[in-house]
Design a protein around this motif. Structure first.
Motif, PDB file in Angstrom:
ATOM      1  N   THR B  24       1.189  -0.672   0.112  1.00  0.00           N
ATOM      2  CA  THR B  24       0.448   0.111  -0.106  1.00  0.00           C
ATOM      3  C   THR B  24       1.144   1.736   0.102  1.00  0.00           C
ATOM      4  OG1 THR B  24      -1.702  -1.099   0.974  1.00  0.00           O
ATOM      5  CG2 THR B  24      -1.911   1.302   1.255  1.00  0.00           C
ATOM      6  N   ALA B  49      -9.122  -2.004   5.619  1.00  0.00           N
ATOM      7  CA  ALA B  49      -8.886  -1.898   6.539  1.00  0.00           C
ATOM      8  C   ALA B  49      -7.923  -0.081   6.876  1.00  0.00           C
ATOM      9  CB  ALA B  49      -7.762  -2.910   7.223  1.00  0.00           C
ATOM     10  N   ARG B  50      -8.941   0.336   6.003  1.00  0.00           N
ATOM     11  CA  ARG B  50      -7.694   1.895   5.525  1.00  0.00           C
ATOM     12  C   ARG B  50      -6.333   2.121   5.873  1.00  0.00           C
ATOM     13  NH1 ARG B  50     -11.755   2.441  10.466  1.00  0.00           N
ATOM     14  NH2 ARG B  50     -10.141   2.393  12.348  1.00  0.00           N
ATOM     15  N   ARG B  51      -6.149   0.812   4.729  1.00  0.00           N
ATOM     16  CA  ARG B  51      -4.395   0.832   4.970  1.00  0.00           C
ATOM     17  C   ARG B  51      -4.153   2.473   4.196  1.00  0.00           C
ATOM     18  NH1 ARG B  51      -0.564  -3.581   4.590  1.00  0.00           N
ATOM     19  NH2 ARG B  51      -1.288  -4.974   6.432  1.00  0.00           N
ATOM     20  N   ASN B  54      -4.621   5.512   5.984  1.00  0.00           N
ATOM     21  CA  ASN B  54      -3.149   5.701   6.557  1.00  0.00           C
ATOM     22  C   ASN B  54      -1.887   5.447   6.407  1.00  0.00           C
ATOM     23  OD1 ASN B  54      -2.887   2.528   9.301  1.00  0.00           O
ATOM     24  ND2 ASN B  54      -2.809   4.827   9.497  1.00  0.00           N
ATOM     25  N   ALA B  55      -1.817   5.034   5.016  1.00  0.00           N
ATOM     26  CA  ALA B  55      -0.443   5.761   4.390  1.00  0.00           C
ATOM     27  C   ALA B  55       0.004   7.133   3.963  1.00  0.00           C
ATOM     28  CB  ALA B  55      -0.145   4.431   3.560  1.00  0.00           C
TER      29      ALA B  55
END
Lengths: 311, 376
Positions: B24, B49-51, B54-55
């Motif tokens: 990601t 999972a909202r990676r 997040n990134a």
């Protein structure tokens, strides 16, 4: 009654966090404590056998010795489903014909979770097996759960499956398995994570989703933590240091790198602690080139006592 | 690998790899780099999972494109979005259903509900579908897709084909006919053997599941051709030179095995492969001194440190830490060498293991020189 006295421990988590290694360490710790232990992986890759330098079994689906008191088993969900059908239909020829038919493939693809159900069902049945003396065949079964979207797919399946299979034999089975998974006197759930931003967020997320399904983790295993090797003041001293030798300069860079990572990790562990009250087990980062039986053994020394201490 | 050229020439970058390798982050960094070089880039993920959020340092990321603000002076623009697999599937049904009644029957079906959100393969399929849709719309110069971590590479490459095979009328005759006969519809004579098999499955999985399934499949009648055509178009786009597949791995044994496996599948499937990004490589701090024995190194490091007035005890600890890292650096170098040998002439790019995790735009910018060479 410690966590290792449960009948089944399911080790879950996202891919890449060291789930298989942790499952192997938990199983090894249990075996060394004298518990007859079975380590289960849900795949056909025999990663556990490789970790313990054991031969993969001659026939798929056979239990294979990994260590004194410790057996290993790879469950291939497709195969487990076929076995289940033979059991459920009682007529082997019919079951075999069915399995071979293309239509069967479509039914199993369309009935989401069927494979997970039979996989968990197999684990459950193994935990109920008894020797001739009436003792459980295995004191503890450690399951290395497959990595799925949220890392907890296997655990949530029985309940969601009840929604689509409302009657029939599978429904009854799914109900029993859901109860087994939710029964904290029999089944324990470990969530493995890394002390990094994304894995911590995902773990907090997974804990919430588990609760939505009426489940809860018994412990979060934080894997690969750097040990604190330097005091704050030492870090400051090293930062201002400019040694003449090239080797020393490289050494200082390595030490500063370790200090920086350790600092970030500690912050993530604190954040995890603020987000959840689930007990935490911390495992050290191993400076081992590859995870082998020695590395697993080192982790077992840490994870064993930690799990013995948890209720 | 020349990402600068790839992101300038291609329209789609598909980023693949096993879980936990930084896929990601790499996807976001590639899109960011392209945007900073003047492209209108969009990075997409179906990871729930909202990676990606997040990134990029975002709180939330919906299934609408969200513009990520770049530093002033950036010529291009960066967008990000999470794909909602279920919504994409619903959209596809709406488009292809022969009637509103058929559409409603499918959308309300329990099997469909599970299939569209949970079944392995459907997420991958929907990612491909959405990618195609966005590409057709032509709103972006470059689409970067962060793929779900599929253990089985085939899942991903084969997803469109598998989905159409699954709902293909012919292959499902057994089910629908069985269902009709068993349900008293008696439309066509079903072989006795098939009926026995049908009853057997029904006994195990239950009548409701089987009737749901039958209903679902019947509702799909008339949509097969549309689906099949669409899958063929998606497949064509993926195999086209406008697309490039990149692999991300870490320099450890298991992810490398998976990367090689994945690469083989891509090549076999005749998909355009761009190269491998080896992420989190422990930097080799030693340069030319690498062949010295550990004991010699420890002595040299300790002596030089003590000479620089470091306390001998601290010097020893620094030297130990250094040797531990050096062992990892050597492992990484060896593993990268093995990977390079197995990939032959395929391009390979190394990204060092940075001291701090990347989880915001400045972090992604720090990654840029390793991916793109010189900064924009």
């Amino acid at each position: 009654m410690s966590l290792l006295d449960r009948r089944v421990l399911i080790v879950s988590g996202k891919g890449g966090v060291g789930k298989t290694t942790v499952a192997a360490a938990v199983a090894l710790a249990a075996a060394r404590s004298g518990r007859r232990t079975l380590a289960v992986e849900v795949s056909t890759q025999h990663r556990l056998a490789r970790l313990f330098n054991a031969e993969a079994p001659e026939h798929a689906g056979e239990e294979t010795p990994l260590y004194p008191n410790l057996m290993g088993l790879s469950i291939d969900p497709q195969r487990a489903l076929e076995e289940y059908l033979v059991l459920a239909l009682k007529v082997r020829v019919l079951a075999e014909r069915l399995v071979e038919s293309r239509a069967f493939g479509y039914v199993t693809a369309a009935a989401p979770g069927l494979k997970e159900i039979v996989t968990l069902g197999k684990v459950w049945h193994l935990s109920e097996e008894r020797t001739r003396d009436g003792d459980p065949r295995y004191d503890l079964i450690v399951v290395d759960a497959p990595a799925t979207g949220h890392g907890i797919g296997l655990l949530r399946t029985p309940r969601s499956f009840l929604e689509i299979a409302r009657v029939g034999r599978v429904h009854a089975e799914a109900r029993a398995i859901a109860d087994f998974v939710a029964d904290r006197s029999r089944t324990g759930i470990l969530l493995v994570t890394l002390p990094e931003e994304m894995p911590v967020n995902e773990t907090v997320d997974a804990l919430g989703r588990l609760r939505e399904s009426g489940l809860d983790a018994d412990a979060v295993v934080v894997n690969a933590l750097y040990l604190k090797r330097f005091a704050e003041s030492e870090g400051d001293a090293l930062r201002s240091l400019q040694p003449g030798g090239e080797t020393a300069r490289a050494a200082v860079r390595a030490a500063l790198s370790q200090i920086a990572r350790r600092h970030d990790q500690a912050g993530e562990v604190r954040r995890l602690g603020r987000a959840t009250s689930v007990p935490r087990v911390e495992l050290p980062f191993l400076f081992a080139p590859e995870v082998d039986v020695e590395a697993v053994s080192e982790l077992a020394e840490v994870v064993g006592p930690a799990l013995e201490g948890l209720r | 690998m020349n990402l600068e050229a790839l992101t300038a020439e291609r329209e789609i970058v598909v980023v693949c790899g096993s879980g936990g390798v930084g896929k990601t982050t790499a996807s976001a960094a590639i899109a960011l780099g392209a945007a900073r070089r003047g492209r209108r880039a969009c990075v997409l993920t179906i990871d729930p999972a909202r990676r990606l959020a997040n990134a990029l340092g975002l709180e939330e990321l919906g299934d609408e494109a969200h513009e990520v603000s770049l530093r002033k002076g950036s010529r291009g623009r960066l967008f990000a979005m999470t794909l909602d697999a279920k919504r994409t599937f619903d959209h596809l049904i709406e488009e292809h259903a022969p009637s509103t009644a058929a559409r409603d029957r499918i959308l309300a079906n329990r099997i469909y509900g599970q299939l569209s959100s949970a079944v392995g393969g459907s997420q991958e399929y929907m990612a491909m579908e959405k990618l195609y849709e966005l590409h057709q719309a032509g709103e972006y110069d470059l689409l970067v897709l962060d793929t779900p971590p599929s253990r089985n590479a085939l899942d991903f490459i084969d997803a469109p084909n598998r989905m159409t095979r699954f709902i293909e009328g012919k292959a499902l005759r057994f089910l629908t006919e069985g269902g009709m006969r068993a349900g008293g519809l008696g439309l066509r004579a079903l072989g006795q053997a098939s009926l026995v098999a049908w009853r057997a499955v029904e006994k195990v999985v239950g009548v409701t599941l089987m009737s749901d399934l039958t209903e679902f499949l019947l509702a799909f009648e008339g949509m097969y051709d549309g689906f099949k055509e669409r899958a063929a178009a998606v497949r064509e786009l993926l195999a086209d030179r406008r697309t490039v597949f990149l692999l991300v791995t870490t320099p450890e044994r298991a992810p490398i095995e998976e990367a090689v496996f994945f690469w083989r599948r891509l090549v076999e499937a005749d998909l355009p492969f761009g190269g491998v990004i080896v992420n989190k490589v422990h930097p080799d701090e030693l340069g030319d001194e690498r062949h010295r024995a550990a004991a010699t190194l420890r002595r040299a490091a300790t002596a030089q440190l003590v000479e620089a007035r470091v306390d001998p005890e601290l010097a020893a600890r620094v030297a130990d830490t250094f040797l531990a890292y050096q062992a990892l650096a050597e492992r990484d170098r060896e593993n990268v060498r093995v990977l390079a040998r197995r990939l032959g002439p395929e391009p390979l790019l190394e990204v060092p293991y940075l001291d701090h995790d990347v989880h915001d735009v400045p972090g992604l910018v720090r990654l840029e020189p390793y991916l793109f060479g010189a900064t924009a």
